[in-house]
Design a protein around this motif. Sequence first.
Motif, PDB file in Angstrom:
ATOM      1  N   GLY A   1       0.778  -1.115   0.207  1.00  0.00           N
ATOM      2  CA  GLY A   1       0.261   0.138  -0.232  1.00  0.00           C
ATOM      3  C   GLY A   1       0.579   1.151   0.016  1.00  0.00           C
ATOM      4  N   SER A   2       2.368   1.293   0.855  1.00  0.00           N
ATOM      5  CA  SER A   2       2.767   1.972   0.506  1.00  0.00           C
ATOM      6  C   SER A   2       4.003   2.467  -0.264  1.00  0.00           C
ATOM      7  N   LYS A   3       3.463   2.230  -1.354  1.00  0.00           N
ATOM      8  CA  LYS A   3       4.646   2.002  -2.565  1.00  0.00           C
ATOM      9  C   LYS A   3       3.370   2.850  -4.074  1.00  0.00           C
ATOM     10  N   LEU A   4       1.542   2.683  -3.713  1.00  0.00           N
ATOM     11  CA  LEU A   4       0.883   3.089  -4.374  1.00  0.00           C
ATOM     12  C   LEU A   4       1.116   4.453  -4.803  1.00  0.00           C
ATOM     13  N   THR A   5       2.832   5.319  -5.307  1.00  0.00           N
ATOM     14  CA  THR A   5       2.415   6.628  -6.261  1.00  0.00           C
ATOM     15  C   THR A   5       2.920   6.161  -6.952  1.00  0.00           C
ATOM     16  N   GLY A   6       3.743   7.922  -7.868  1.00  0.00           N
ATOM     17  CA  GLY A   6       4.209   7.304  -8.507  1.00  0.00           C
ATOM     18  C   GLY A   6       4.243   6.417  -9.484  1.00  0.00           C
TER      19      GLY A   6
ATOM     20  N   ILE B   1       1.599   1.875 -12.778  1.00  0.00           N
ATOM     21  CA  ILE B   1       1.808   0.980 -13.582  1.00  0.00           C
ATOM     22  C   ILE B   1       0.686  -0.372 -12.632  1.00  0.00           C
ATOM     23  N   THR B   2       0.438   0.155 -11.898  1.00  0.00           N
ATOM     24  CA  THR B   2      -0.217  -0.624 -10.623  1.00  0.00           C
ATOM     25  C   THR B   2      -2.027  -0.462 -10.910  1.00  0.00           C
ATOM     26  N   ALA B   3      -2.778   0.884 -12.209  1.00  0.00           N
ATOM     27  CA  ALA B   3      -3.820   1.376 -11.977  1.00  0.00           C
ATOM     28  C   ALA B   3      -3.857   1.051 -13.397  1.00  0.00           C
ATOM     29  N   ARG B   4      -2.786   1.478 -14.236  1.00  0.00           N
ATOM     30  CA  ARG B   4      -2.862   0.874 -15.657  1.00  0.00           C
ATOM     31  C   ARG B   4      -3.168  -0.086 -16.403  1.00  0.00           C
TER      32      ARG B   4
ATOM     33  N   LEU C   1      -6.631  -6.288  -7.092  1.00  0.00           N
ATOM     34  CA  LEU C   1      -5.299  -6.566  -6.588  1.00  0.00           C
ATOM     35  C   LEU C   1      -5.280  -7.278  -5.060  1.00  0.00           C
ATOM     36  N   THR C   2      -4.399  -7.453  -4.578  1.00  0.00           N
ATOM     37  CA  THR C   2      -4.145  -8.329  -3.391  1.00  0.00           C
ATOM     38  C   THR C   2      -3.437  -7.865  -2.006  1.00  0.00           C
ATOM     39  N   PRO C   3      -3.377  -7.144  -1.185  1.00  0.00           N
ATOM     40  CA  PRO C   3      -2.506  -7.282  -0.161  1.00  0.00           C
ATOM     41  C   PRO C   3      -1.497  -7.585  -0.072  1.00  0.00           C
ATOM     42  N   GLY C   4       0.031  -7.247  -0.599  1.00  0.00           N
ATOM     43  CA  GLY C   4       0.349  -8.734   0.290  1.00  0.00           C
ATOM     44  C   GLY C   4       0.968  -8.533   0.902  1.00  0.00           C
TER      45      GLY C   4
ATOM     46  N   GLY D   1       3.272  -9.812  -6.923  1.00  0.00           N
ATOM     47  CA  GLY D   1       4.382  -8.020  -7.433  1.00  0.00           C
ATOM     48  C   GLY D   1       4.420  -8.741  -8.399  1.00  0.00           C
ATOM     49  N   PHE D   2       4.675  -6.952  -8.305  1.00  0.00           N
ATOM     50  CA  PHE D   2       4.662  -7.062 -10.559  1.00  0.00           C
ATOM     51  C   PHE D   2       6.357  -7.182 -11.045  1.00  0.00           C
ATOM     52  N   THR D   3       7.189  -6.340 -10.044  1.00  0.00           N
ATOM     53  CA  THR D   3       8.727  -5.615 -10.658  1.00  0.00           C
ATOM     54  C   THR D   3       9.173  -6.653  -8.939  1.00  0.00           C
ATOM     55  N   ASP D   4      10.135  -6.912  -9.878  1.00  0.00           N
ATOM     56  CA  ASP D   4      11.312  -7.851  -9.050  1.00  0.00           C
ATOM     57  C   ASP D   4      11.295  -6.896  -7.851  1.00  0.00           C
TER      58      ASP D   4
END
Length: 449
Positions: A49-54, A59-62, A67-70, A302-305
């Motif tokens: 959740g804390s990363k959902l900016t920038g 990418i998450t939105a597009r 979504l699943t909270p990790g 997770g969509f990014t490494d």
Amino acid sequence: MRPSLSAVLTGMVALAALLVTAPTAHAADPPLRDLAAAKNKAIGTAVTGSKLTGTYGEITAREFNWLTPGNAMKWGSVEPTRGTFDWTEADRIVDFAEAHGQDVRGHTLVWHSQNPNWLTNGTWPPAQLSQLMTDHIALEVGRYKGRLAAWDVVNEPFDEDGTYRETLWYDGLGADYIAQALTAARAADPAAKLYINDYNVEGVNAKSTALYNLVRDLKARGVPIDGVGLQAHLILGQVPSTLQQNIQRFADLGLDVAITELDIRMQLPATAAKLAQQRTEYDAVVKACVAVTRCTGVTVWGFTDSDSWIPDTFPGEGAATPYDENYVPKPAYYGIATGLGGTGTTPPPTPNGCAASYSVANQWNSGFTGNVTVRCDAGSSLSSWRVTWTFGAGQQVGQVWNASCAQTGAAVSCSNASWNGSVPSGGSATFGFNGTWSGSNPVPTVTLG
Ligand code: XIL
């Protein structure tokens, strides 16, 4: 040193071939979520959740429609001290999803792991343990009533041999804890789809057969159960050949099936060959779900490494997700796209009306010169920039001018020099480099980030 005449000629021939064979137009793929929607499937990702900016938020939105909270909804996250709750991160994810037209999969209510210490270290008579569990479910499911599409009610109930895993819950309440948990969840939110979720149940094996027998019996007894989650934490080269058959047998019970935590890990370092194989395997997993009507969709863990649990949990392994650490889509991204019926060729959209393009300006027997241009449309500008890409065939960046570049494995990241960071509205900045290649020198997809 001047290149020899034959090297120059070879270079010219190679350049001519490149120009002639350069792709002219590909049918454009929309984002993954649009491809998935056209197939009536979900494409999801676990998020922090804390990363959902920038860029992470963009990418998450597009790209995703689920979504699943990790970690944010696990018991240890929401009630670290008995009676003291922290919903900040979970709320942020649910709010983000609603703002972007995404469904949320709640994860997870009853598990042996990531429980608060007060719970794990306590001594609970069965009646009290059952009350604790059902109260927790009533509270958490009730909090998000009507807002979550599905819940992983029970997570990882089985051992590899298909016997019940000995956990706080099983040891205290016997196998009936599962029915109790599902019943409590249904009462708290009748609209949410209720799942049992586990790993190593993707193919037909002892563990998945135990899960199969359990959900068949629960259904026969009238216990509320809507679906099974196949986590799919897979290892490169080990996608079970019975995946689709296994999905189908659960579907034939009248249950939904979701692939809930897909990642495909490999021994590091990642090579072009491993990443290409990973693309094929992502494609195959997605296709297995698309082929079965009752398979609701695929969520990647997770969509990014840079947001993957693999390197911490499996030392020496990684590169398991569809985007690299710099948010550059890897071959796996295109595997998901083709799995969902896309062409798998579309370069990712560029932010803010500015874009980067890559060209091979010159190429000779083992070397080449690459040029990259960062261009902004009228009305857009940049004060600094970074261009990233992944080389597909072992190319290596050498000398660079008008930027500074770093290459790790196949991943290249270049940022502006002090004098060309600002790209005005309608203007451009260019940098170049000499590189080495052998075998082939395909043009990579570049991303401006
Ligand atoms: C993982 C998270 O991704 C990590 O951040 C955390 O440290 C451990 O748990 N199966 C599950 C997930 O159901 O909840 C796990 O998530 C991965 C395995």
